[in-house]
Motif scaffolding. Structure first.
Motif, short mmCIF file in Angstrom:
data_model
loop_
_atom_site.label_atom_id
_atom_site.label_comp_id
_atom_site.label_asym_id
_atom_site.label_seq_id
_atom_site.Cartn_x
_atom_site.Cartn_y
_atom_site.Cartn_z
N ILE A 8 0.79 -1.17 0.14
CA ILE A 8 0.02 -0.10 0.01
C ILE A 8 0.87 1.27 0.01
CG2 ILE A 8 -1.75 1.06 1.24
CD1 ILE A 8 -2.35 -1.55 2.57
N PHE A 9 0.69 1.92 -0.90
CA PHE A 9 1.48 3.55 -1.03
C PHE A 9 0.79 4.35 -0.10
CE2 PHE A 9 2.93 2.39 -5.68
CZ PHE A 9 4.02 1.56 -5.23
N VAL A 10 1.53 4.95 0.68
CA VAL A 10 0.96 5.85 1.48
C VAL A 10 1.33 7.45 1.26
CG1 VAL A 10 0.34 6.74 3.98
CG2 VAL A 10 0.51 4.31 3.54
N LEU A 11 0.84 8.16 0.54
CA LEU A 11 1.20 9.51 0.16
C LEU A 11 0.31 10.63 0.35
CD1 LEU A 11 1.54 8.30 -3.84
CD2 LEU A 11 3.33 8.57 -1.95
N GLY A 12 1.12 11.66 0.58
CA GLY A 12 0.53 13.09 1.21
C GLY A 12 1.59 14.06 1.46
N GLY A 13 1.39 15.14 1.40
CA GLY A 13 2.06 16.29 1.56
C GLY A 13 3.17 16.13 2.78
N PRO A 14 4.21 17.09 2.95
CA PRO A 14 5.23 16.87 4.22
C PRO A 14 4.14 17.37 5.53
CG PRO A 14 5.35 18.99 2.67
CD PRO A 14 4.66 18.04 2.10
N GLU A 109 7.81 -9.02 -7.97
CA GLU A 109 7.71 -9.83 -6.85
C GLU A 109 6.43 -9.02 -5.88
OE1 GLU A 109 11.60 -9.15 -5.15
OE2 GLU A 109 11.84 -8.37 -7.08
N THR A 110 5.81 -8.12 -6.04
CA THR A 110 4.76 -7.33 -5.30
C THR A 110 3.41 -7.19 -5.84
OG1 THR A 110 5.63 -5.12 -6.00
CG2 THR A 110 6.74 -6.11 -4.02
N GLU A 111 2.55 -7.19 -5.08
CA GLU A 111 1.22 -6.51 -5.57
C GLU A 111 0.77 -5.33 -4.89
OE1 GLU A 111 -1.80 -9.16 -4.19
OE2 GLU A 111 -3.25 -8.11 -5.50
N LEU A 112 0.43 -4.50 -5.94
CA LEU A 112 -0.13 -3.14 -5.32
C LEU A 112 -1.63 -3.20 -4.82
CD1 LEU A 112 0.69 -0.09 -4.50
CD2 LEU A 112 0.00 0.34 -7.14
N LEU A 113 -1.76 -3.07 -3.70
CA LEU A 113 -3.36 -3.07 -3.18
C LEU A 113 -4.07 -1.71 -3.60
CD1 LEU A 113 -3.07 -4.89 0.28
CD2 LEU A 113 -3.48 -5.90 -2.16
N PHE A 114 -3.79 -0.76 -3.10
CA PHE A 114 -4.19 0.82 -3.29
C PHE A 114 -3.28 1.70 -2.84
CE2 PHE A 114 -5.64 -0.84 0.84
CZ PHE A 114 -5.56 0.36 1.71
N ILE A 115 -3.63 3.02 -2.84
CA ILE A 115 -2.97 3.89 -2.39
C ILE A 115 -3.64 4.77 -1.30
CG2 ILE A 115 -2.10 6.24 -3.25
CD1 ILE A 115 -2.19 3.57 -5.28
N LEU A 116 -3.35 4.89 -0.13
CA LEU A 116 -3.92 5.96 0.89
C LEU A 116 -3.27 7.26 0.59
CD1 LEU A 116 -5.61 5.88 3.37
CD2 LEU A 116 -3.68 5.48 4.69
N PHE A 117 -4.31 8.36 0.40
CA PHE A 117 -3.81 9.61 0.16
C PHE A 117 -4.29 10.45 1.16
CE2 PHE A 117 -5.26 13.38 -2.62
CZ PHE A 117 -4.17 14.24 -2.15
N LEU A 118 -3.13 10.99 2.15
CA LEU A 118 -3.72 11.74 3.11
C LEU A 118 -3.73 13.18 2.78
CD1 LEU A 118 -1.54 10.21 5.80
CD2 LEU A 118 -3.50 9.34 4.89
N LYS A 119 -4.99 13.86 2.73
CA LYS A 119 -5.05 15.29 2.15
C LYS A 119 -5.29 16.33 3.49
CE LYS A 119 -7.99 15.84 -0.98
NZ LYS A 119 -9.39 15.42 -1.79
N ALA A 120 -4.48 17.43 3.62
CA ALA A 120 -4.59 18.21 4.55
C ALA A 120 -4.42 19.50 3.81
CB ALA A 120 -3.62 17.99 5.69
N SER A 121 -4.84 20.59 4.58
CA SER A 121 -4.71 22.05 3.69
C SER A 121 -3.24 22.62 4.02
CB SER A 121 -5.64 22.99 4.35
OG SER A 121 -5.17 23.09 5.62
#
Ligand code: UP5
Ligand code: MG
Length: 193
Positions: A8-14, A109-121
């Motif tokens: 699971i890729f976890v992405l979002g701003g600093p 060798e991996t399976e991507l399930l989904f991307i969790l996107f953390l959104k803040a102002s």
């Protein structure tokens, strides 16, 4: 690696709460948590590493380390982490080069399930980076945070948009309190894992 690891890729701003949410989810769901930023900072503090200088230059400029470097660290950490079937990759991939590099290096060798996107102002992101107490982060400086934000909007958002077009993104509003964020994160994971 023998079996395909689920990613699971976890992405979002600093300062969007990637580390905080991943710590919580890894405990609750007994899944692995690998922070690309933490691995890169460890590499800088390793006097035997030949990569420290290159990585430091990227971090102090808020720019993105090439995929070959980050993927190699992630692979090593994943192998060292032992028995986890599923891993949260906190803060990776940060641009198209990282994303393409990941699939080239690790896609088989991996399976991507989904991307969790953390959104803040943007003002919340800035405030949270600056208010991080006892930070040993050399990049928690107002000018560097501005650069990290710019890199996020200019490059990482392209990765998120790419996965949005494939309906793989689960968005989580992190402007809220930690408890509210954790509750929403649970709801997403209960549905998606
Ligand atoms: N906090 C968190 N959630 C909160 C909430 N809901 N309410 C109130 N407070 C909340 O959180 C930040 C602060 O906010 C903490 O004090 C926390 O308690 C509080 P945190 O969980 O640390 O947020 P996070 O998103 O992890 O912030 P971080 O600063 O780590 O994000 P960055 O993306 O900037 O940092 P990272 O370590 O991922 O990357 C650093 C640099 O490394 C990058 O700029 C780049 O140069 C390099 N890098 C690469 O080149 N490639 C990579 O793949 C990864 C990194
Ligand atoms: Mg972090």
């Amino acid at each position: 690696m023998n079996t395909k690891k689920r990613i699971i890729f976890v992405l979002g701003g600093p300062g969007s709460g990637k580390g905080t949410v991943c710590d919580y989810l890894s405990r609750e769901y007994k899944i692995g948590h690998l922070s690309a930023g933490v691995l890169l900072r460890k590499e800088i503090s390793n006097p035997r590493s030949h990569l420290g200088k290159l990585i430091r230059e990227h971090i102090v400029n808020g720019t993105i380390v090439p995929a070959t470097v980050t993927c190699a660290l992630l692979r090593k950490a994943m192998e060292a982490a032992g028995d986890f079937e599923t891993f949260l990759l906190d803060g990776f991939p940060r641009n198209k080069e990282n994303m393409d590099g990941w699939f080239k290096e690790m896609g088989q060798e991996t399976e991507l399930l989904f991307i969790l996107f953390l959104k803040a102002s943007e003002d919340v992101l800035m405030k949270r980076c600056l208010s991080r107490k006892s930070s040993d982060r050399s990049d928690d400086d107002v000018e560097i945070i501005k650069k990290r934000l710019r890199t996020f909007y200019d490059e990482t958002m392209d990765v998120i948009s790419h996965f949005m077009s494939q309906q793989m993104v689960r968005a989580l509003d992190t402007n809220k309190t930690k408890d509210e964020v954790f509750k929403k994160a649970r709801a997403i994971f209960d549905q998606s894992l």
